[in-house]
Scaffold this motif. Structure first.
Motif, short mmCIF file in Angstrom:
data_model
loop_
_atom_site.label_atom_id
_atom_site.label_comp_id
_atom_site.label_asym_id
_atom_site.label_seq_id
_atom_site.Cartn_x
_atom_site.Cartn_y
_atom_site.Cartn_z
N LEU A 32 -6.08 -0.71 4.17
CA LEU A 32 -7.22 -1.18 4.97
C LEU A 32 -7.01 -2.64 5.37
O LEU A 32 -7.25 -3.03 6.52
CB LEU A 32 -8.52 -1.10 4.15
N GLY A 55 0.83 -1.21 0.00
CA GLY A 55 0.00 0.00 0.00
C GLY A 55 0.86 1.25 0.00
O GLY A 55 0.61 2.19 -0.76
N THR A 68 -5.61 2.23 -1.32
CA THR A 68 -6.52 2.33 -0.16
C THR A 68 -6.84 0.95 0.39
O THR A 68 -6.76 0.72 1.60
CB THR A 68 -7.82 3.04 -0.59
N LEU A 75 -7.30 5.06 7.47
CA LEU A 75 -7.43 3.74 6.83
C LEU A 75 -6.96 2.63 7.76
O LEU A 75 -7.62 1.60 7.91
CB LEU A 75 -6.61 3.68 5.53
N SER A 134 2.10 4.75 11.18
CA SER A 134 1.66 5.79 10.26
C SER A 134 2.53 7.04 10.39
O SER A 134 2.91 7.67 9.41
CB SER A 134 0.19 6.11 10.56
N TRP A 170 1.25 4.39 -2.60
CA TRP A 170 1.02 5.80 -2.23
C TRP A 170 2.25 6.65 -2.54
O TRP A 170 2.12 7.82 -2.93
CB TRP A 170 0.67 5.92 -0.73
N LEU A 180 -5.50 4.35 -6.94
CA LEU A 180 -5.90 4.93 -5.64
C LEU A 180 -6.70 3.91 -4.83
O LEU A 180 -6.47 3.75 -3.64
CB LEU A 180 -6.76 6.19 -5.84
N ALA A 181 -7.63 3.25 -5.51
CA ALA A 181 -8.48 2.25 -4.83
C ALA A 181 -7.62 1.10 -4.34
O ALA A 181 -7.79 0.61 -3.21
CB ALA A 181 -9.56 1.75 -5.78
N TYR A 194 -5.15 10.55 6.21
CA TYR A 194 -5.86 9.53 5.44
C TYR A 194 -5.31 8.13 5.74
O TYR A 194 -6.07 7.18 5.95
CB TYR A 194 -5.76 9.85 3.94
N GLN A 195 -3.96 8.00 5.82
CA GLN A 195 -3.36 6.69 6.10
C GLN A 195 -3.75 6.21 7.49
O GLN A 195 -4.05 5.02 7.70
CB GLN A 195 -1.83 6.75 6.02
#
Lengths: 208, 116
Positions: free
Chosen positions: A130, A96, A126, A187, A152, A100, A122-123, A183-184
């Protein structure tokens, strides 16, 4: 000597507890029931009042549920699961993160991207973060939340170090970094939350 | 009127009782009643989940005594306190003393006892 109805109410009480423990492996369930039955029979011998004893012991479904939850927490943190889950979760996280970082390389000073990142990429990025959170959360939600926040933050620091070589650290970079970190973390913590819920059921199935 | 201890209090009670020697679940419950002079009504159904939590955290360790009792009751699991359990008990005792002293300022003390 106990009346037949009293024996039946004790058996009914024990069967309700056993029903709540049905997800446990048979040996674990047998051990729990053995201990509770010994306690109840001793209380009944001493007091003679079956109904009073059962009332004092508490609602059988609640007793069974609390025991099941305590057992599940114990299984979740077993060492073999930690040994398997940490590299798995870390691998997903690295996949991931590298996605990114690729996306971040498109970001330029002053704001904006040289090229719009693909929505599928992007999906994917993400989803992998997750998933890594879910794997960590399935083993130890409490420790994972702390570890997730630290991880993170560490990644953010690494990202800034890498970014310095190709960008000037202006306001837009800091703003992007802050948004990226938020955002990270979101997630990871979301993944940990859902992983913790799934992990309890999975830990029971794996232990059988 | 007997007071039901909270879940957190139950773990402290169990650790305190076990600090004086290993006991099985039934004996732990009876000892709590005896020492509190029946002021604390332990819901026994909360005893075993708390014992499991304490075992998970390494504060106590349980061992089955496979011989049946003289009255024919099935074999029992005896629990004893670990070193981690001793530390946890000391920590909980300190926290309780601070809490009790704070409550005393409102509910306890000589002046309030005379009013009651």
């Amino acid at each position: 000597m106990q009346k037949k109805s009293e024996v039946q109410s004790l058996e009914n009480y024990l069967s309700q507890i056993a029903h709540e423990l049905r997800a446990l492996p048979s040996q674990a369930r047998a051990d729990e029931m053995r201990e509770i039955e010994a306690h109840l029979r001793t209380m009944i011998e001493e007091r003679g009042d079956v109904a009073g004893v059962l009332a004092q012991f508490g609602k059988p479904r609640k007793v069974g549920r609390d025991l099941r939850k305590a057992w599940e927490s114990r299984q979740q943190e077993s060492w073999w699961r930690i040994i398997v889950a940490i590299p798995t979760g870390a691998s997903f996280y690295m996949i991931g993160m590298s996605s990114w970082i690729n996306i971040s390389q498109l970001f330029v000073n002053g704001g904006g991207f040289t090229k719009s990142p693909s929505i599928y990429f992007l999906a994917f990025a993400t989803f992998t973060v997750l998933l890594s959170g879910a794997v960590f959360g399935s083993i130890s939600p409490k420790r994972s939340r702390i570890a997730g926040a630290l991880l993170s933050s560490t990644i953010l620091w690494c990202w800034f170090v890498v970014f310095r070589s190709s960008h000037q650290l202006d306001f837009s970079i800091f703003a992007y970094g802050a948004a990226f970190w938020l955002y990270q973390t979101f997630l990871l913590l979301t993944g940990i939350h859902f992983g913790a819920r799934r992990g309890k059921r999975l830990s029971v199935r794996l232990a059988k | 009127m007997a007071r039901k201890p909270t879940r957190g209090d139950v773990s402290a009670l169990i650790l305190a009782v076990l600090s004086e020697g290993a006991l099985h679940g039934y004996a732990i419950a009876r000892e709590v009643e005896r020492r509190s002079e029946n002021a604390l009504a332990l819901r026994e159904g909360s005893l075993y989940p708390t014992l499991r939590d304490l075992e998970t955290n390494g504060y106590i360790v349980g061992e089955w005594d496979d011989a049946a009792t003289p009255t024919g009751t099935p074999a029992r699991k005896t629990y004893k306190l670990t070193a981690a359990g001793q530390s946890e008990l000391a920590k909980q005792a300190r926290e309780w003393q601070i809490y009790a002293r704070a409550l005393d300022g409102f509910l306890g003390g000589k002046a309030n006892a005379e009013k009651i």
